[in-house]
Scaffold this motif. Structure first.
Motif, PDB file in Angstrom:
ATOM      1  N   SER A  46       7.787  -3.313  10.913  1.00  0.00           N
ATOM      2  CA  SER A  46       7.611  -1.871  10.804  1.00  0.00           C
ATOM      3  C   SER A  46       8.899  -1.282  10.232  1.00  0.00           C
ATOM      4  O   SER A  46       9.986  -1.606  10.688  1.00  0.00           O
ATOM      5  N   LYS A  82       0.785  -1.230   0.000  1.00  0.00           N
ATOM      6  CA  LYS A  82       0.000   0.000   0.000  1.00  0.00           C
ATOM      7  C   LYS A  82       0.824   1.291   0.000  1.00  0.00           C
ATOM      8  O   LYS A  82       0.361   2.299  -0.555  1.00  0.00           O
ATOM      9  N   PRO A  83       2.032   1.325   0.599  1.00  0.00           N
ATOM     10  CA  PRO A  83       2.775   2.592   0.559  1.00  0.00           C
ATOM     11  C   PRO A  83       3.014   3.136  -0.842  1.00  0.00           C
ATOM     12  O   PRO A  83       3.110   4.347  -1.032  1.00  0.00           O
ATOM     13  N   LYS A  91     -14.839   9.933   3.513  1.00  0.00           N
ATOM     14  CA  LYS A  91     -14.043   8.749   3.793  1.00  0.00           C
ATOM     15  C   LYS A  91     -14.949   7.523   3.817  1.00  0.00           C
ATOM     16  O   LYS A  91     -15.912   7.467   4.568  1.00  0.00           O
ATOM     17  N   GLU A  99       5.169   5.607   7.037  1.00  0.00           N
ATOM     18  CA  GLU A  99       3.980   6.125   7.700  1.00  0.00           C
ATOM     19  C   GLU A  99       3.370   7.319   6.981  1.00  0.00           C
ATOM     20  O   GLU A  99       2.367   7.866   7.407  1.00  0.00           O
ATOM     21  N   HIS A 100       3.931   7.714   5.840  1.00  0.00           N
ATOM     22  CA  HIS A 100       3.428   8.883   5.120  1.00  0.00           C
ATOM     23  C   HIS A 100       1.982   8.652   4.681  1.00  0.00           C
ATOM     24  O   HIS A 100       1.637   7.600   4.157  1.00  0.00           O
ATOM     25  N   LYS A 101       1.165   9.663   4.857  1.00  0.00           N
ATOM     26  CA  LYS A 101      -0.237   9.603   4.466  1.00  0.00           C
ATOM     27  C   LYS A 101      -0.486  10.519   3.272  1.00  0.00           C
ATOM     28  O   LYS A 101       0.398  11.201   2.794  1.00  0.00           O
ATOM     29  N   GLY A 102      -1.712  10.537   2.818  1.00  0.00           N
ATOM     30  CA  GLY A 102      -2.087  11.436   1.734  1.00  0.00           C
ATOM     31  C   GLY A 102      -2.067  10.757   0.392  1.00  0.00           C
ATOM     32  O   GLY A 102      -1.866   9.534   0.280  1.00  0.00           O
ATOM     33  N   ARG A 161       3.070  10.678  -1.190  1.00  0.00           N
ATOM     34  CA  ARG A 161       3.802   9.582  -0.541  1.00  0.00           C
ATOM     35  C   ARG A 161       5.074   9.233  -1.315  1.00  0.00           C
ATOM     36  O   ARG A 161       6.142   9.017  -0.733  1.00  0.00           O
TER      37      ARG A 161
END
Length: 817
Positions: A342, A250-251, A511, A347-350, A355
């Protein structure tokens, strides 16, 4: 249930020719045969049956046993398959099995015959030689080979039949994977290619992408390179399987399965076969990555992934009896317990572009994720750039193939744009990485990205110019309409868009498309009589560009009010939600809900109240409120009762006035609501009464908005008259209520439900029957809404309901306390 835009066998007009001269033949698709009842062939047959066509599935005669046993076994496997291969039991009934020795004559009335036997050139050629004599003069013959040259397979076929021969490469599982690569040979009749391409789009719901006749075509070529290269880089950088699956998920906008879980699902033997298949024909300076030693060892040990229950991952029962997930240690070829890893920086969002810039902006000398991405992504992008003109004509088609075949959020070129082409190239030069000639040509022409003008134009490498991206107007997204016409009005939860021809669209975009205060207020106000929207538009669609229509009411807002004991606010919110669904139902303009994916709770209630529903085949809808200890409070129980009564009256009318007990239909809708049933497809939604006869089904998700707009226009042109709120609803009454309470009691005694489930289900039963009143007592819709409000608010004060809501918000699952 009708399939949108299609009525029985279809004939399509051809458009631009691919290669060969057109014939004067009239092709159509009415009956299909699939040769090969293996996993892929059987699933292709099942999905064609999902489109409503009869399908013949043939395979070999086994050495022992029943002559059709391979086909029979395949059909049974399809019926039990997870995920479901058939969209309905009716679809399964369209599939007939046979064998290659007794039943080839049945091919004479098949319009499309698909070869899907083992990936062995001689096996395929031998079968083709037997089949050729049985095909009618206009039958289209294709192969589902995943990588063998299509023209080579058919070298020995008669010239005339080779005109009707080409490749149709489905991705597994065909019902759910959208990509269909169509591989036209130089001899293939463009009309035949166009008919199947159009059929794949409209009736099979596919992203149809033209591919060149080279090994492994487009998606397998680029995707397998990416997977093999990732394994190589993992070994070089000393990463673990769990770490790589996290990094390649997903990242960066790829499925959460990551590289190795995907390999297990696809089949490690398949991955190895595809890799070896194109190794001999690799043409660029990087070549195609060597098959990793770990892949060879897995194939040798027959640890082939999910099909053998172990591959890179394995599940087993621990000493405590609980299922444990294990992961392979490639160095020792032994399994160890899988752990949740981990990696800093992920952990970057958006949005994905944000990202990617953040991930690639870190220092690879000290950042594990950046070091990995600066190897994996530029090499992937370079490899894809070197495939332009080789696997297909344009970079657009490479992107379409990767997005639909591997479920990437962005194809490699759109992804490169998101990261920044010039920035990446400058870094590649600094790292002394080779720059593809196509990239140099882009930069030399002054281009800063592969796409421009909001994706409307792409860089055409042969001409060195930007050309318009070819788009089908019938596949227009809501984003396309917004770019062209802007937004009429909107807030954070919903916007009103002009679709043209007098039809407006309410786009849900919160959302998960949950229906909070902003969405409810906007829909209620804009659908009321006298609003600007009602004055300015003749009809409406409610839809979304997101995968899921709506997960229902915003239960986080609900939880905050319950925790704060803001009962007056809660009562007002429930009433406002009901006013919104009633505005949908009684709007003077027809409202069509274009539903797809999860359409749950309040989202389902919006659809139930609409004048009509246009559903995607993959519709997972249901009134799921009992899962959080509540009942449908937005009119869902009311609408389901009306459908049950209507069905009972229809049966009575069909029985020419004979008395028919309503209990059966009431009990069915009771079970649908009380057990929080969710449909497995649009066809299943019809059996649950969540769709009606006459509601449309769209096979291609990209056509859903257009089909819903067409339905809204049909209602307008038919002189749509809004319904009037009923005051004459005959209550099933106390006898049916007593029966339902007995059902609830027996389920509790059997341990199937909890005490709190009993309380919730009893509320449902009371609303559906009217409670302890005489059968036939006339009720109004408003009275039923009052019963819903009372039950909903009462259950909100229950501690166990609070526990369920908190658990669902935390885990996404239902708690049966």
């Amino acid at each position: 249930m009708p399939i949108a835009t299609v009525s029985g066998p279809v004939n399509y007009a051809a458009s631009a020719p691919p290669q060969a001269q057109r014939s004067t033949r009239q092709y159509h698709v009415g009956k299909v045969a699939v040769l090969g009842a293996g996993t892929m062939g059987a699933r292709i047959a099942a999905h064609i049956a999902n489109a409503g066509l009869p399908v013949l599935l043939l395979d070999m005669v086994p050495a022992k046993g029943e002559r059709n046993s391979l086909g029979i076994a395949a059909l049974q496997t399809l019926k039990a398959a997870k995920p479901l291969a058939f969209a309905s039991a009716a679809a399964a009934s369209l599939l007939r099995v046979g064998n290659f020795e007794d039943d080839l004559a049945l091919l004479s009335d098949c319009d499309w015959v698909i070869e899907a036997v083992a990936e062995d050139l001689e096996i395929k050629r031998s079968l083709l030689a037997k089949v050729a004599a049985h095909l009618h003069a206009n039958a289209i013959f294709t192969t589902n080979t995943s990588g063998l040259p299509v023209a080579t397979i058919a070298e020995h076929l008669p010239d005339e039949l080779r005109r009707r021969w080409f490749g149709t490469h489905f991705f597994n599982p065909p019902r759910y994977m959208r990509l269909l690569e169509v591989i036209a040979t130089p001899e293939a009749d463009p009309d035949a290619v166009e008919v199947i391409s159009r059929f794949g789009d409209l009736q099979l719901g596919k992203e149809v992408v033209p591919a060149h006749d080279v090994q492994n075509f487009i998606a397998n070529r680029v995707g397998t390179f990416s997977m093999m290269n990732t394994i190589k880089i993992m070994e070089e950088q000393g990463l673990t399987i769990e770490e790589v699956d996290l990094l390649t998920g997903k990242p960066i906008g790829w499925p959460g399965s990551g590289t190795f879980r995907l390999a297990d699902m696809v089949g490690i033997d398949v991955l190895a076969h595809v890799s070896r298949n194109f190794k001999a024909s690799a043409s660029d300076e990087r070549s195609d990555v060597e098959l990793s030693n770990v892949i060879d060892q897995l194939v040798e040990r027959k640890w082939l992934g999910d099909k053998t229950k172990q591959g890179f991952y394995k599940k087993q029962r621990g000493a405590d009896g609980k299922e444990q997930r294990l992961v392979l240690n490639p160095a020792s070829m032994e399994y160890k317990p899988a752990t949740k890893v981990s990696i800093p920086g992920l952990e970057h969002k958006g949005p994905l572009d944000v990202r990617l810039k953040a991930l690639l902006g870190a220092d690879p000398a000290i950042d594990k994720a950046a070091a990995f991405y600066w190897k994996v992504l530029p090499e992937l992008w370079s490899y894809a750039a070197n495939r332009i003109g080789e696997v297909t004509e344009t970079l657009v088609d490479i992107d379409r193939a990767m997005s639909s075949g591997f479920n990437w959020e962005l194809g490699p070129f759109a992804m490169w744009d998101a990261a920044g082409v010039r920035m990446v190239v400058e870094k590649m030069r600094a790292l002394q990485m080779p720059i593809p000639a196509s990239v140099e040509k882009l930069l030399a022409a002054g281009g800063e990205s592969w796409y421009r003008a909001n994706g409307a134009e792409y860089f055409d490498v042969p001409s060195g110019k930007y050309l318009a991206v070819k788009r089908d107007a019938e596949q227009a997204s809501l984003a396309t309409y917004k770019q062209a016409k802007g937004i009429v009005a909107g807030n954070e939860g919903v916007s009103l868009i002009d679709l043209g021809d007098g039809i407006g669209c309410f786009e849900l975009h919160s959302k998960m498309n949950s229906l909070g205060d902003d969405s409810v207020t906007f829909l209620r106000e804009h659908l009321r009589s006298g609003s600007d929207a009602v004055r300015n538009f003749d009809g409406f669609v409610i839809s979304t560009d997101a995968q899921n229509f709506s997960v229902g009411a915003n239960i986080l807002q609900l939880l905050e009010r319950v925790r704060g004991e803001r009962w007056d606010d809660l009562a007002l919110n429930v009433q406002q939600f009901q006013e919104m669904t009633q505005a949908v139902k009684f709007c003077s303009r027809p409202v069509v809900s274009a539903t797809a994916g999860m359409t749950l709770g309040g989202g389902c209630e919006v659809a139930l109240h609409s004048a009509s529903r246009q559903a995607h085949l993959e519709l997972y809808t249901g009134l799921v409120e009992t899962g959080v200890g509540l009942i449908p409070g937005g009119g869902g129980c009311k609408e389901m009762l009306l459908r049950a009564i209507a069905d009972a009256e229809t049966v009575k009318a069909d029985a020419r006035g004979e008395s028919v007990e309503i209990l059966e239909t009431i009990r069915a809708v009771f079970e649908t609501i009380a057990m929080a049933k969710v449909s497995t497809s649009a066809a299943d939604a019809l059996t649950l009464r969540l769709l009606k006869d006459g509601d449309g089904v769209t096979m291609n998700r990209k056509r859903l908005v257009t089909d819903a707009k067409t339905e809204a226009l049909r209602l307008v042109r038919a002189g749509y008259i809004a319904p009037v709120s009923r005051k004459d609803i005959p209550a099933p009454g106390k006898n049916v209520f007593a029966t339902l309470k007995m059902v609830i009691y027996m389920m509790r005694e059997g341990g199937f439900i909890s005490e709190h489930d009993m309380k919730v289900s009893t509320h449902v039963a009371k609303i559906l029957t009217g409670g302890d009143i005489n059968p036939g007592t006339l009720l109004s819709e408003e009275h039923l809404l009052e019963l819903e409000r009372e039950a909903f608010i009462s259950l909100c004060s229950e501690p166990k309901t609070l526990e369920r809501i908190e658990f669902t918000l935390k885990t996404g699952k239902a708690l049966r306390n």
